[in-house]
Design a protein around this motif. Structure first.
Motif, PDB file in Angstrom:
ATOM      1  N   VAL A  34     -10.878   5.221  -6.585  1.00 32.31           N
ATOM      2  CA  VAL A  34      -9.704   5.626  -7.358  1.00 32.31           C
ATOM      3  C   VAL A  34      -8.438   5.009  -6.769  1.00 32.31           C
ATOM      4  CG1 VAL A  34      -8.215   7.599  -7.932  1.00 32.31           C
ATOM      5  CG2 VAL A  34     -10.690   7.765  -8.256  1.00 32.31           C
ATOM      6  N   LEU A  35      -8.328   5.025  -5.457  1.00 28.66           N
ATOM      7  CA  LEU A  35      -7.122   4.527  -4.795  1.00 28.66           C
ATOM      8  C   LEU A  35      -6.968   3.012  -4.865  1.00 28.66           C
ATOM      9  CD1 LEU A  35      -7.038   6.703  -1.570  1.00 28.66           C
ATOM     10  CD2 LEU A  35      -5.463   6.799  -3.497  1.00 28.66           C
ATOM     11  N   TRP A  67      -6.238   5.492   4.273  1.00 23.44           N
ATOM     12  CA  TRP A  67      -7.611   5.029   4.123  1.00 23.44           C
ATOM     13  C   TRP A  67      -7.859   3.762   4.926  1.00 23.44           C
ATOM     14  CZ3 TRP A  67     -12.274   6.508   2.283  1.00 23.44           C
ATOM     15  CH2 TRP A  67     -12.318   7.753   1.667  1.00 23.44           C
ATOM     16  N   ILE A  68      -6.898   2.874   4.952  1.00 20.25           N
ATOM     17  CA  ILE A  68      -7.036   1.664   5.773  1.00 20.25           C
ATOM     18  C   ILE A  68      -7.184   2.062   7.238  1.00 20.25           C
ATOM     19  CG2 ILE A  68      -5.876  -0.446   6.563  1.00 20.25           C
ATOM     20  CD1 ILE A  68      -6.978  -0.533   3.643  1.00 20.25           C
ATOM     21  N   ASN A  69      -6.441   3.052   7.672  1.00 14.51           N
ATOM     22  CA  ASN A  69      -6.566   3.524   9.059  1.00 14.51           C
ATOM     23  C   ASN A  69      -7.937   4.122   9.328  1.00 14.51           C
ATOM     24  OD1 ASN A  69      -4.011   2.638   9.769  1.00 14.51           O
ATOM     25  ND2 ASN A  69      -3.049   4.584   9.234  1.00 14.51           N
ATOM     26  N   TYR A  70      -8.491   4.878   8.371  1.00  9.64           N
ATOM     27  CA  TYR A  70      -9.851   5.420   8.530  1.00  9.64           C
ATOM     28  C   TYR A  70     -10.856   4.277   8.662  1.00  9.64           C
ATOM     29  CZ  TYR A  70      -7.672   9.511   6.221  1.00  9.64           C
ATOM     30  OH  TYR A  70      -6.846  10.533   5.858  1.00  9.64           O
ATOM     31  N   ILE A  71     -10.684   3.260   7.847  1.00  7.85           N
ATOM     32  CA  ILE A  71     -11.583   2.103   7.884  1.00  7.85           C
ATOM     33  C   ILE A  71     -11.461   1.390   9.221  1.00  7.85           C
ATOM     34  CG2 ILE A  71     -11.982  -0.199   6.895  1.00  7.85           C
ATOM     35  CD1 ILE A  71     -11.267   1.110   4.150  1.00  7.85           C
ATOM     36  N   LYS A  72     -10.241   1.209   9.699  1.00  2.00           N
ATOM     37  CA  LYS A  72     -10.036   0.554  10.987  1.00  2.00           C
ATOM     38  C   LYS A  72     -10.709   1.337  12.112  1.00  2.00           C
ATOM     39  CE  LYS A  72      -5.626  -0.510  11.536  1.00  2.00           C
ATOM     40  NZ  LYS A  72      -4.190  -0.816  11.341  1.00  2.00           N
ATOM     41  N   GLU A  73     -10.557   2.654  12.117  1.00  2.00           N
ATOM     42  CA  GLU A  73     -11.211   3.479  13.140  1.00  2.00           C
ATOM     43  C   GLU A  73     -12.721   3.283  13.100  1.00  2.00           C
ATOM     44  OE1 GLU A  73     -10.143   7.658  13.222  1.00  2.00           O
ATOM     45  OE2 GLU A  73      -8.110   7.143  12.560  1.00  2.00           O
ATOM     46  N   HIS A  74     -13.273   3.289  11.892  1.00  2.00           N
ATOM     47  CA  HIS A  74     -14.715   3.098  11.740  1.00  2.00           C
ATOM     48  C   HIS A  74     -15.134   1.716  12.240  1.00  2.00           C
ATOM     49  CE1 HIS A  74     -18.705   3.452  10.001  1.00  2.00           C
ATOM     50  NE2 HIS A  74     -18.514   2.257   9.458  1.00  2.00           N
ATOM     51  N   GLU A  94     -15.993  11.025   4.144  1.00  2.00           N
ATOM     52  CA  GLU A  94     -16.486  12.138   3.324  1.00  2.00           C
ATOM     53  C   GLU A  94     -15.441  13.246   3.199  1.00  2.00           C
ATOM     54  OE1 GLU A  94     -20.885  14.022   3.163  1.00  2.00           O
ATOM     55  OE2 GLU A  94     -19.830  14.207   5.067  1.00  2.00           O
ATOM     56  N   ALA A  95     -14.751  13.535   4.287  1.00  2.00           N
ATOM     57  CA  ALA A  95     -13.739  14.597   4.297  1.00  2.00           C
ATOM     58  C   ALA A  95     -12.542  14.285   3.404  1.00  2.00           C
ATOM     59  CB  ALA A  95     -13.262  14.849   5.724  1.00  2.00           C
ATOM     60  N   HIS A  96     -12.358  13.018   3.085  1.00  2.00           N
ATOM     61  CA  HIS A  96     -11.207  12.609   2.273  1.00  2.00           C
ATOM     62  C   HIS A  96     -11.610  12.130   0.875  1.00  2.00           C
ATOM     63  CE1 HIS A  96      -9.549  12.615   6.349  1.00  2.00           C
ATOM     64  NE2 HIS A  96      -8.476  13.046   5.732  1.00  2.00           N
ATOM     65  N   GLY A  97     -12.802  12.497   0.451  1.00  2.00           N
ATOM     66  CA  GLY A  97     -13.224  12.199  -0.923  1.00  2.00           C
ATOM     67  C   GLY A  97     -14.256  11.108  -1.076  1.00  2.00           C
ATOM     68  N   GLY A  98     -14.653  10.497   0.025  1.00  2.00           N
ATOM     69  CA  GLY A  98     -15.723   9.516  -0.005  1.00  2.00           C
ATOM     70  C   GLY A  98     -15.452   8.306  -0.878  1.00  2.00           C
ATOM     71  N   LYS A  99     -16.554   7.699  -1.288  1.00  2.00           N
ATOM     72  CA  LYS A  99     -16.496   6.471  -2.085  1.00  2.00           C
ATOM     73  C   LYS A  99     -15.713   6.667  -3.378  1.00  2.00           C
ATOM     74  CE  LYS A  99     -20.439   4.527  -2.402  1.00  2.00           C
ATOM     75  NZ  LYS A  99     -21.805   4.176  -2.795  1.00  2.00           N
ATOM     76  N   ARG A 100     -15.877   7.816  -3.997  1.00  2.00           N
ATOM     77  CA  ARG A 100     -15.183   8.077  -5.260  1.00  2.00           C
ATOM     78  C   ARG A 100     -13.671   7.984  -5.079  1.00  2.00           C
ATOM     79  NH1 ARG A 100     -16.445  12.905  -9.309  1.00  2.00           N
ATOM     80  NH2 ARG A 100     -18.484  12.317  -8.536  1.00  2.00           N
ATOM     81  N   ARG A 101     -13.148   8.625  -4.032  1.00  2.00           N
ATOM     82  CA  ARG A 101     -11.703   8.613  -3.795  1.00  2.00           C
ATOM     83  C   ARG A 101     -11.209   7.205  -3.460  1.00  2.00           C
ATOM     84  NH1 ARG A 101      -7.374  10.206  -5.812  1.00  2.00           N
ATOM     85  NH2 ARG A 101      -5.647  10.206  -4.370  1.00  2.00           N
ATOM     86  N   PHE A 102     -11.970   6.493  -2.641  1.00  2.00           N
ATOM     87  CA  PHE A 102     -11.592   5.128  -2.299  1.00  2.00           C
ATOM     88  C   PHE A 102     -11.489   4.273  -3.552  1.00  2.00           C
ATOM     89  CE2 PHE A 102     -12.314   0.740  -1.153  1.00  2.00           C
ATOM     90  CZ  PHE A 102     -11.486   0.583  -0.059  1.00  2.00           C
ATOM     91  N   LEU A 139       0.834  -1.205   0.000  1.00  2.00           N
ATOM     92  CA  LEU A 139       0.000   0.000   0.000  1.00  2.00           C
ATOM     93  C   LEU A 139       0.863   1.247   0.000  1.00  2.00           C
ATOM     94  CD1 LEU A 139      -2.564  -1.096   2.727  1.00  2.00           C
ATOM     95  CD2 LEU A 139      -2.843  -1.252   0.254  1.00  2.00           C
ATOM     96  N   ASP A 140       0.435   2.242  -0.772  1.00  2.48           N
ATOM     97  CA  ASP A 140       1.134   3.519  -0.715  1.00  2.48           C
ATOM     98  C   ASP A 140       0.630   4.294   0.502  1.00  2.48           C
ATOM     99  OD1 ASP A 140      -1.220   5.010  -1.386  1.00  2.48           O
ATOM    100  OD2 ASP A 140      -0.747   4.913  -3.527  1.00  2.48           O
ATOM    101  N   GLN A 141       1.197   5.455   0.723  1.00  4.97           N
ATOM    102  CA  GLN A 141       0.886   6.227   1.932  1.00  4.97           C
ATOM    103  C   GLN A 141      -0.594   6.614   2.006  1.00  4.97           C
ATOM    104  OE1 GLN A 141       3.288   9.748   2.340  1.00  4.97           O
ATOM    105  NE2 GLN A 141       2.994   9.819   4.541  1.00  4.97           N
ATOM    106  N   GLU A 142      -1.175   7.027   0.887  1.00  8.50           N
ATOM    107  CA  GLU A 142      -2.584   7.430   0.907  1.00  8.50           C
ATOM    108  C   GLU A 142      -3.499   6.228   1.120  1.00  8.50           C
ATOM    109  OE1 GLU A 142      -5.707  10.393  -1.344  1.00  8.50           O
ATOM    110  OE2 GLU A 142      -3.826   9.921  -2.340  1.00  8.50           O
TER     111      GLU A 142
END
Length: 85
Positions: free
Chosen positions: A66-67, A30-37, A56-64, A23-26
């Motif tokens: 893409v990554l 996102w994995i950390n955001y998911i773990k917190e959730h 939502e603050a980091h681009g929501g489903k669309r950004r996920f 995984l790259d840094q970004e």
């Protein structure tokens, strides 16, 4: 099988789903955001990505999407199945 604390259960599930990936840094953020959730909810739904502030603050489903470029719905199923296991 021993009972696991919530954070151990989440960690094990994430490792099962994403453990074989580099995984790259970004993506790692996102994995950390998911773990917190997951530590708060023990489940994740596709709708969460457009409704929960941390996502939502980091681009929501669309950004996920893409990554990770994987089948989004399938990843959500895998994460939830790994948590339930």
């Amino acid at each position: 099988e021993p009972l696991l604390e919530v954070h151990e259960r989440v960690e094990r599930a994430i490792r099962k789903v994403f453990g074989n990936r580099i995984l790259d840094q970004e993506q790692q953020k996102w994995i950390n955001y998911i773990k917190e959730h997951l530590e708060q909810n023990l489940t994740i739904d596709p709708e969460d990505f457009d409704e929960i502030p941390i996502f939502e603050a980091h681009g929501g489903k669309r950004r996920f999407k893409v990554l990770f470029k994987d089948d989004f719905e399938e990843l959500m199923k895998e994460i939830n199945a790994a948590i339930a296991a």
